[in-house]
Each structure stands twice: as C-alpha cells, then as structure tokens.
Design a protein around this motif. Structure first.
Motif, mmCIF file in Angstrom:
data_model
loop_
_atom_site.group_PDB
_atom_site.id
_atom_site.type_symbol
_atom_site.label_atom_id
_atom_site.label_comp_id
_atom_site.label_asym_id
_atom_site.label_seq_id
_atom_site.Cartn_x
_atom_site.Cartn_y
_atom_site.Cartn_z
ATOM 1 N N TYR A 338 0.672 -1.411 -0.299
ATOM 2 C CA TYR A 338 -0.270 -0.275 -0.207
ATOM 3 C C TYR A 338 1.288 1.344 0.247
ATOM 4 O O TYR A 338 0.772 2.191 -1.203
ATOM 5 C CB TYR A 338 -0.518 -0.219 1.449
ATOM 6 N N ASN A 339 2.082 1.457 0.647
ATOM 7 C CA ASN A 339 3.050 2.372 1.079
ATOM 8 C C ASN A 339 3.773 2.813 -0.190
ATOM 9 O O ASN A 339 3.900 3.966 -0.913
ATOM 10 C CB ASN A 339 4.252 2.100 2.030
ATOM 11 N N GLN A 340 3.835 1.656 -1.188
ATOM 12 C CA GLN A 340 4.341 1.585 -2.336
ATOM 13 C C GLN A 340 3.497 2.194 -3.343
ATOM 14 O O GLN A 340 3.702 2.311 -4.602
ATOM 15 C CB GLN A 340 5.037 0.538 -2.983
ATOM 16 N N LEU A 341 2.545 1.800 -3.316
ATOM 17 C CA LEU A 341 1.215 1.925 -4.517
ATOM 18 C C LEU A 341 0.955 3.789 -4.347
ATOM 19 O O LEU A 341 0.796 4.534 -5.281
ATOM 20 C CB LEU A 341 -0.072 1.016 -4.044
ATOM 21 N N GLN A 342 0.856 4.146 -2.797
ATOM 22 C CA GLN A 342 0.911 5.446 -2.480
ATOM 23 C C GLN A 342 2.045 6.454 -2.568
ATOM 24 O O GLN A 342 1.450 7.699 -3.226
ATOM 25 C CB GLN A 342 0.057 5.691 -1.375
ATOM 26 N N HIS A 343 3.138 5.870 -2.624
ATOM 27 C CA HIS A 343 4.428 6.665 -2.229
ATOM 28 C C HIS A 343 5.114 5.735 -3.254
ATOM 29 O O HIS A 343 5.921 5.033 -2.573
ATOM 30 C CB HIS A 343 4.801 7.428 -1.297
ATOM 31 N N PRO A 344 5.065 5.534 -4.477
ATOM 32 C CA PRO A 344 6.153 4.914 -5.262
ATOM 33 C C PRO A 344 7.581 5.091 -4.819
ATOM 34 O O PRO A 344 7.890 6.374 -4.986
ATOM 35 C CB PRO A 344 5.674 5.048 -6.719
ATOM 36 N N ARG A 345 8.298 4.561 -4.398
ATOM 37 C CA ARG A 345 10.308 4.782 -4.187
ATOM 38 C C ARG A 345 10.599 3.303 -5.071
ATOM 39 O O ARG A 345 10.647 2.536 -5.100
ATOM 40 C CB ARG A 345 10.746 4.195 -2.898
ATOM 41 N N PRO A 346 11.540 3.914 -5.908
ATOM 42 C CA PRO A 346 12.545 2.874 -6.360
ATOM 43 C C PRO A 346 13.279 2.041 -5.458
ATOM 44 O O PRO A 346 13.562 2.415 -4.868
ATOM 45 C CB PRO A 346 13.146 4.289 -7.205
ATOM 46 N N ALA A 347 14.129 0.956 -5.845
ATOM 47 C CA ALA A 347 14.614 0.243 -4.940
ATOM 48 C C ALA A 347 16.335 0.893 -5.737
ATOM 49 O O ALA A 347 15.867 1.305 -6.029
ATOM 50 C CB ALA A 347 14.557 -1.219 -5.922
ATOM 51 N N PRO A 348 16.851 0.906 -4.905
ATOM 52 C CA PRO A 348 18.496 1.084 -4.631
ATOM 53 C C PRO A 348 19.119 0.468 -6.162
ATOM 54 O O PRO A 348 18.363 -0.711 -6.644
ATOM 55 C CB PRO A 348 19.498 0.141 -3.479
ATOM 56 N N ASP A 349 19.880 1.720 -6.395
ATOM 57 C CA ASP A 349 20.425 1.602 -7.923
ATOM 58 C C ASP A 349 21.693 0.330 -7.857
ATOM 59 O O ASP A 349 22.455 0.823 -6.763
ATOM 60 C CB ASP A 349 20.998 2.787 -8.335
ATOM 61 N N ALA A 350 21.219 -0.424 -7.905
ATOM 62 C CA ALA A 350 22.109 -1.849 -7.960
ATOM 63 C C ALA A 350 23.465 -2.063 -8.563
ATOM 64 O O ALA A 350 24.766 -2.701 -8.992
ATOM 65 C CB ALA A 350 21.842 -3.588 -7.858
ATOM 66 N N ALA A 351 23.548 -0.874 -10.065
ATOM 67 C CA ALA A 351 24.450 -0.608 -10.848
ATOM 68 C C ALA A 351 26.009 -0.079 -10.497
ATOM 69 O O ALA A 351 27.397 -0.768 -10.773
ATOM 70 C CB ALA A 351 24.208 0.326 -12.027
ATOM 71 N N THR A 352 25.742 0.131 -9.493
ATOM 72 C CA THR A 352 26.765 1.053 -9.033
ATOM 73 C C THR A 352 27.524 0.242 -7.884
ATOM 74 O O THR A 352 29.363 0.010 -7.529
ATOM 75 C CB THR A 352 26.811 2.123 -7.777
ATOM 76 N N LEU A 353 26.807 -1.113 -7.575
ATOM 77 C CA LEU A 353 27.971 -2.304 -6.813
ATOM 78 C C LEU A 353 28.938 -2.571 -8.348
ATOM 79 O O LEU A 353 30.281 -3.247 -7.189
ATOM 80 C CB LEU A 353 26.503 -3.311 -6.037
ATOM 81 N N ARG A 354 28.872 -2.803 -8.764
ATOM 82 C CA ARG A 354 29.495 -4.134 -9.915
ATOM 83 C C ARG A 354 30.467 -2.976 -10.224
ATOM 84 O O ARG A 354 31.385 -3.459 -10.149
ATOM 85 C CB ARG A 354 28.925 -4.218 -10.780
ATOM 86 N N LYS A 355 30.413 -1.502 -10.763
ATOM 87 C CA LYS A 355 31.736 -1.043 -10.898
ATOM 88 C C LYS A 355 32.406 -0.445 -9.847
ATOM 89 O O LYS A 355 33.455 -0.702 -8.783
ATOM 90 C CB LYS A 355 30.389 0.839 -10.684
ATOM 91 N N ALA A 356 31.876 -0.583 -8.084
ATOM 92 C CA ALA A 356 32.308 -0.248 -7.024
ATOM 93 C C ALA A 356 33.400 -2.072 -6.939
ATOM 94 O O ALA A 356 34.542 -1.824 -6.330
ATOM 95 C CB ALA A 356 31.954 -0.146 -6.179
ATOM 96 N N ARG A 357 32.742 -2.525 -6.974
ATOM 97 C CA ARG A 357 33.368 -4.459 -6.532
ATOM 98 C C ARG A 357 34.551 -4.415 -7.973
ATOM 99 O O ARG A 357 35.908 -4.764 -7.297
ATOM 100 C CB ARG A 357 32.721 -5.502 -7.139
ATOM 101 N N ALA A 358 34.969 -4.249 -9.353
ATOM 102 C CA ALA A 358 35.195 -3.654 -10.416
ATOM 103 C C ALA A 358 36.463 -3.093 -9.474
ATOM 104 O O ALA A 358 37.827 -2.883 -9.841
ATOM 105 C CB ALA A 358 34.814 -3.633 -11.535
ATOM 106 N N THR A 359 36.116 -2.256 -9.424
ATOM 107 C CA THR A 359 36.968 -0.758 -8.876
ATOM 108 C C THR A 359 38.106 -1.366 -7.529
ATOM 109 O O THR A 359 39.515 -1.100 -7.448
ATOM 110 C CB THR A 359 36.627 0.471 -8.363
ATOM 111 N N LYS A 360 37.323 -1.929 -6.865
ATOM 112 C CA LYS A 360 38.519 -2.714 -5.742
ATOM 113 C C LYS A 360 39.216 -3.633 -6.405
ATOM 114 O O LYS A 360 39.744 -4.975 -5.297
ATOM 115 C CB LYS A 360 38.070 -2.741 -4.436
ATOM 116 N N GLY A 361 38.967 -4.637 -7.505
ATOM 117 C CA GLY A 361 39.434 -5.708 -7.785
ATOM 118 C C GLY A 361 38.899 -6.499 -7.757
ATOM 119 O O GLY A 361 39.562 -7.538 -7.394
#
Length: 420
Positions: A338-361
């Motif tokens: 119900y809270n999502q229907l009334q106040h939509p919130r996107p999921a956390p952006d997971a694209a940054t996870l792969r970039k952070a993992r690759a940066t740290k090797g």
C-alpha cells in the motif's frame, strides 16, 4: 420547491439490454422512473432524465463491474458522482417484491441512507488493460493445463509402441517430440488415430505457450509504463503486481487508508478470541485473487528472504503456529505494498555495486563467499534482474569496508524490524 433548488438522487438497475432509472429527492420522495436502452443514445437519455429534475447529488448504479460499467464511465464524465450499489437484499425483496422500478428506487434509497457509499473502479486507464489481459491469460493457462492432462491420459491407454517411445520424457520434451511426429495410415487404425491426436494436441500446446508468452510480454510492458516500482518489492513479480493493480483499480485514491487496502485484499485481522484464548484470524472477505497474490509473496519471502526466515524462527519459539505467522506477514506485506502504491519508491541502484567491486579488484566469487550467498544472486542483483534490499545493504556495506581485493571478512545479515 422549484427545479432549480431541488436536489435528487438517482438509482439505476442495470441489465444487458436495458437500464431502469428511478429518481428520488434528498428527503426520500419518489419522483419518477423510466427504462432506457443500454446503448449510446440510452446513456444520453439517462443523463438528461436524471438532470431534468434538479441538482443530482449522486447516482447509485448496480453492477458497475458488469452491465453498468459503461454507464458509470458516462455519468462520471458528465460530472455526476457514481456510487456502487449492491443488489437488493432478500429480506427487502420478500417484503416489497421484485421489479425493475422497485430495484431502481431501492438503489437510490441505499445511497440516501448511506448503506451504499463505495466509489466504483473507473475502468478507463492502464489497469483496465491489465484486467483484460489477465482474463485472457487465465483462460489460456487453464487450456494449456487441460491439453497437457489430456496428452498424459491418452498416453496412459495408448498402445505400447507409442507409450514406450515417450515414457521417460519430461513434459516439454514430450510435447516437442509429439509435434515432430508424422503419423500415417488409415484413421480407422487406433495406432494412427492416437498418434494423430497426440500431434494435434502438441501443436495446440505450443500455440497456447506462445500466446501466454505474448500476454506476459504485454503485461510487462504495461507495468513498466504504469507502475514500474511495484515490482521492486521483494517477492512481487509481474503476475502479482498486475493482480494487485487490478484489485485496486485505475483510481487508487478510492482506497483511502491502509486498513481499507488490507480489508480489500483479505488480510485484515479479525478478533477470534474466546475465554482465556486471545488471537486473531484473517478476514475471509475481500478479493480472493489479491489474497492469493499476497500469499505467494509471503511464501517466497519465507523461503528466500533471510529477514523473513529469521522472523519466522523467532515467532515459532514464541509458540506461534504457521497460520498465525503467515497472518502477521500478510498484514506486513499489505502495508508495504500500500505504501508503495501511494508513495512509489525505487529500489536502490544496483549498478554502482558492480562498478565498486571492479574498482577494488574483487571477484564475484569472493563477494559471494564473504556474504554467504550464491554468485548468481549477486550477479542478478548487480544487473538489476532481481531486487533484495537486505542483500543489497549487506553487499554495499561489505564493499565499503574493503580496501583491497584480498580483504574478505564475512558480513553477518542485518536484522530489520518486522511485525510483532
């Protein structure tokens, strides 16, 4: 009282070919009733008829989800408030009889008394597209299941020469093999007829499978445009999201509170206490298909979500049974949806996870070992193919704590608050 100052309420008894309209004043006095055809000219005639007596406070319409759907849309576009009216109760029918004029007047009286006050679904937006697509999908699913069951039944009594050929095959392989056969011979021969029927059923199965794939793609397209964030909730996929949107309708503002939404989807807790026992049970009312969708979300979380599994284990130690635990979880899921229907919130952006993992090797396997999850789980999360806020939070925190590619400290799961 002159027409300019008269306030009226209309009641409409809807049918397939005709609609009967009754008009009363705001004091309950019967003014007039008339029958109109259930067509374009008839809808205009109904509007002119009910507005000809004065200011229209509301129109009570029976069957807003069937015969009265188009009439409700027409009246709403004309600025008339439409109220959904249930069919007359049996006690009133026994006392007063049954006829179209009586039903129309009773619909208007139920609006005046306040017994009817539900705003109907508008059925004029993207959710209506989801509804008709789901209706087609349901029949196609039943037909596909029926075809598979019929093939298995025919194979059970088929000659051994046919049965032996397909005995060890899985269902998909069986259908593919049957479709490739080329039966030959006289139709009067049982072997030939059986092989021919099995081939035709396999072809039908493939067509139904393709139809379902097309419907799912169209559902996915509509959801992506209309409510893309709803599927970010853990356990909510295309099927569950489309069903919940159909239940709420194109005008979600009619469900004004979280408690009303819980009642609508059949997860509102009802007291079921007696004596020294204090407990609640789930409501048996509401949309049963929406309740089934909520049930599926709970089952998925109880199996795959670490937070939910920890909650279930804790409640079991408190002496709660499975049904009681699922009741609490269903109410929690309904609140989240119900809270999502009334106040939509996107999921956390997971694209940054792969970039952070690759940066740290760091490799995907190293991260999976540290978090005690499968590498495919992290891979799907990084690519945005799945959404899990718990794993995302653990993964993000672990990455932030890594300074080199060889620093692998297992990170414990984070316990978030769940319903008590």
């Amino acid at each position: 009282m002159t027409k300019e100052y008269l306030k009226v309420i209309a009641g409409i008894d809807t049918h397939a070919d005709t609609h009967h309209v009754g008009v009363i004043t705001d004091t309950g006095q019967h003014l007039a009733d008339k029958e109109f055809p259930a067509a374009g000219a008839g809808y205009q005639g109904i509007t002119d008829f009910i507005t000809g007596f004065g200011s229209v406070l509301a129109a009570g319409v029976e069957g807003t989800g069937s015969y009265g759907a188009e009439l409700s849309r027409v009246l709403t576009r004309k600025g008339i408030r439409v109220v959904e009216v249930m069919r007359p109760n049996r006690q009133a029918r026994r006392l007063r009889g049954k006829s179209d004029p009586l039903d129309a007047y009773q619909a208007a009286e139920s609006v005046l008394s306040g017994r009817a006050g539900v705003t109907p679904k508008s059925r004029d937006g993207a959710v209506e597209s989801l509804r008709v697509l789901r209706a087609e999908r349901a029949t196609a699913m039943r037909a596909r299941v029926a075809v598979m069951a019929q093939v298995k039944t025919i194979l059970t009594t088929a000659p051994e020469t046919i049965r032996a050929r397909y005995r060890s095959m899985t269902s998909p392989a069986l259908m593919a093999a049957l479709e490739k056969t080329r039966p030959s011979g006289a139709p009067s021969e049982p072997l030939t007829s059986t092989a021919t029927v099995l081939k035709r059923l396999a072809v039908r199965y493939r067509h139904l499978h393709q139809e379902l794939a097309l419907i799912d793609a169209e559902l996915d397209t509509v959801l992506t445009l209309h409510a893309p964030m709803l599927r970010h909730i853990q356990g909510v996929g295309t099927d569950v999201a489309s069903q919940l949107l159909v239940t709420v309708g194109d005008n979600p503002e009619r469900v004004t509170t979280e408690a009303k939404f819980a009642a609508l989807v059949g997860v509102a807790p009802i007291p079921a206490s007696s004596g020294k026992t204090t407990r609640h049970r789930l409501s048996r009312a509401g949309d049963r298909q929406a309740n089934k969708a909520i049930h599926r979300v709970v089952l998925v979380r109880m199996r795959y979500d670490n937070q939910t599994r920890a909650y279930v284990a804790r409640r079991r130690q408190e002496g709660k049974g499975t049904k009681e635990i699922m009741r609490c979880l269903k109410r929690y899921v309904a609140r989240e949806i119900y809270n999502q229907l009334q106040h939509p919130r996107p999921a956390p952006d997971a694209a940054t996870l792969r970039k952070a993992r690759a940066t740290k090797g760091l490799t995907l396997q190293e991260a999976a070992d540290a978090l005690s999850v499968w590498p495919t789980t992290l891979s799907r999360l990084e690519r945005g193919l799945s959404h899990d806020s718990d794993v995302h939070h653990r993964y993000e925190t672990w990455l932030n704590n890594q300074s080199t590619a060889h620093a692998q400290t297992p990170y414990p799961p984070v316990n978030r608050a769940l319903p008590t």
